[in-house]
Design a protein around this motif. Structure first.
Motif, short mmCIF file in Angstrom:
data_model
loop_
_atom_site.label_atom_id
_atom_site.label_comp_id
_atom_site.label_asym_id
_atom_site.label_seq_id
_atom_site.Cartn_x
_atom_site.Cartn_y
_atom_site.Cartn_z
N PRO A 312 0.87 -1.19 0.00
CA PRO A 312 0.00 0.00 0.00
C PRO A 312 0.90 1.24 0.00
O PRO A 312 1.87 1.32 0.78
CB PRO A 312 -0.78 -0.13 1.31
N CYS A 314 0.90 4.33 1.00
CA CYS A 314 1.17 5.17 2.18
C CYS A 314 2.01 4.44 3.22
O CYS A 314 2.44 5.06 4.20
CB CYS A 314 -0.13 5.64 2.80
N CYS A 339 -8.98 4.43 3.09
CA CYS A 339 -8.61 4.80 1.72
C CYS A 339 -9.64 5.72 1.05
O CYS A 339 -9.39 6.23 -0.05
CB CYS A 339 -8.44 3.56 0.86
N CYS A 342 -8.57 9.16 -0.04
CA CYS A 342 -7.11 9.27 -0.22
C CYS A 342 -6.76 9.84 -1.59
O CYS A 342 -7.24 9.35 -2.62
CB CYS A 342 -6.49 7.89 -0.04
N CYS A 348 -2.34 3.85 -6.18
CA CYS A 348 -2.06 2.84 -5.16
C CYS A 348 -2.74 1.53 -5.49
O CYS A 348 -3.92 1.52 -5.85
CB CYS A 348 -2.55 3.37 -3.80
N GLY A 365 -2.71 5.40 5.79
CA GLY A 365 -3.48 6.61 5.51
C GLY A 365 -2.86 7.88 6.05
O GLY A 365 -3.21 8.97 5.61
S1 SF4 Z 1 -4.78 5.22 2.28
FE1 SF4 Z 1 -4.29 5.73 0.15
S2 SF4 Z 1 -2.15 5.17 -0.12
FE2 SF4 Z 1 -2.90 4.17 1.76
S3 SF4 Z 1 -3.56 2.15 1.10
FE3 SF4 Z 1 -5.34 3.47 1.01
S4 SF4 Z 1 -5.42 4.26 -1.11
FE4 SF4 Z 1 -3.38 3.41 -0.74
#
Ligand code: SF4
Length: 368
Positions: A312, A314, A339, A342, A348, A365
């Motif tokens: 992921p 982030c 997410c 996001c 992602c 996140g």
């Molecule tokens: S928060 Fe954003 S970067 Fe993190 S896993 Fe979810 S979509 Fe991906």
């Protein structure tokens, strides 16, 4: 989740391959000519869609024909089901050629089975029907347990379809010098071999794959792949037992297998044996990325391309995010509650559909 298996009715005994065509559903796109394996949409009603081809008729149940137009199906009439082995709208198409394997990896996502049905003929037909320029994945089990059939399949399909590419997952245990001619006969620029190596330490690698001597055999066969000019994507699933060894593994790669195209460090998938062993294997890379960063830095300093698969976005520190493409196949990708808004989401790859909702990343996140 996108369904890969659909219900069908077909009047036949043996499995067969068809491509679904509904030419009128895609105005402006002219078929390049019908193939004997094409079945064309005849009618749609509340209960299903009727397709007709040279071999007879096929009824598809429970899915809108426009979602599957151009797909190649492996139909199992006895079971009343069909696998969408080539989805025309997806770049993620993989043929599972066997479920047998001679290793027993602690994090195996697809635990091996003894049973094997040889479907190489059907896979060859399916590959010939794939969309132009497609890359087809080959996986198992261990595909090279059926190496003669596999190499013959590749040679035949690559001769007939010069636009196709292949990505083959193999444990790298079964190559021999006797395979040299068959390997050299392939267009090596169109085949990437994805080969796992978990540690520079033989005992760690052998423990992970459950096979004494596997590390030594693998290194010998990586040398063979180098001699025949094969493209190799070296794959290392990240786990607690090999985490601290990543920097050493990076140095080992630079010295022992500098010819690899890519070193892929992969987050673990919570399914199969990995689910059973999750608490002792999963490492939260958002809580400590340092060994991974040291491994990446060293490999990059020696000119090795490094990719982070299934991370992921982030959970990866900012300076390393460009190494983390979206790699989880569309049909098994999902996102967590965190997410929702996001801004990184379009880049992602998220999570495997079966990843626990208690996802295990302390920083999920936060940096997104
Ligand atoms: S928060 Fe954003 S970067 Fe993190 S896993 Fe979810 S979509 Fe991906």
């Amino acid at each position: 989740m996108i369904p890969l298996r659909i219900k069908v009715e077909a009047n036949a005994e043996q499995p067969f391959v068809v491509r679904l065509r509904s030419f009128e559903a895609i105005p402006g796109i002219e078929p390049r000519g019908r193939n004997p394996h094409d079945v064309c949409l005849e009618s749609v009603d509340a209960n299903g869609a009727e397709y007709v081809g040279e071999g007879g008729s096929l009824r598809i149940l429970g899915i809108d024909p426009s979602e599957i137009d151009g797909d190649v199906l492996l139909v199992n009439p006895q079971r009343g089901s069909a696998d969408r082995i080539v989805r025309s709208s997806s770049p993620h198409n993989t043929f599972l050629v066997t479920e047998r394997c001679d290793q027993l990896c602690v994090m195996c996502s697809q635990p091996p089975k003894k049973h094997h049905v040889d479907l190489f003929e059907q896979f060859a037909i399916a590959a010939m029907l794939a969309p132009e320029g497609a890359t087809i994945g080959i996986s198992g089990g261990e595909p090279t347990l059926f190496k003669a059939q596999l190499l013959e399949f590749l040679a035949r399909v690559m001769r007939a379809r010069e636009d196709l590419h292949f990505h083959i997952l193999t444990n790298g245990q079964h190559f021999e010098d006797a395979d040299r001619e068959a390997m050299l006969a392939l267009d090596r620029s169109r085949v990437v071999w994805g080969v796992p190596l978990y540690s520079a330490e033989p005992e760690v690698h052998d423990e992970v794959v459950g096979k004494p001597g596997a590390h030594e055999k693998l290194l010998s066969n990586l040398a063979f792949l180098c001699r025949v000019g094969a493209q190799v994507e070296l794959r290392t699933v990240l786990m607690r037992p090999n985490l601290d060894g990543l920097p050493k593994l990076a140095r080992f790669l630079a010295v022992s297998v500098p010819f690899i195209q890519t070193w892929a460090i992969m987050q673990i998938e919570n399914i199969g044996y990995a689910r059973q062993n999750w608490s002792r294997l999963f490492h939260d890379s958002s809580s400590d990325f340092r060994p991974i960063a040291r491994g990446i830095d060293f490999a990059r300093s020696r000119g090795i391309d490094v990719q982070l698969y299934n991370f992921p976005l982030c959970t990866v520190p900012m300076p390393y995010r460009h190494h983390a493409p979206s790699t989880i196949s569309d049909w098994k990708r999902s996102y967590m509650e965190a997410c929702q808004d996001c801004r990184l989401r379009s880049d992602c790859g998220g999570f495997f559909e079966w990843h626990p909702k208690e996802h295990g990343y302390v920083s999920l996140g936060r940096a997104a």
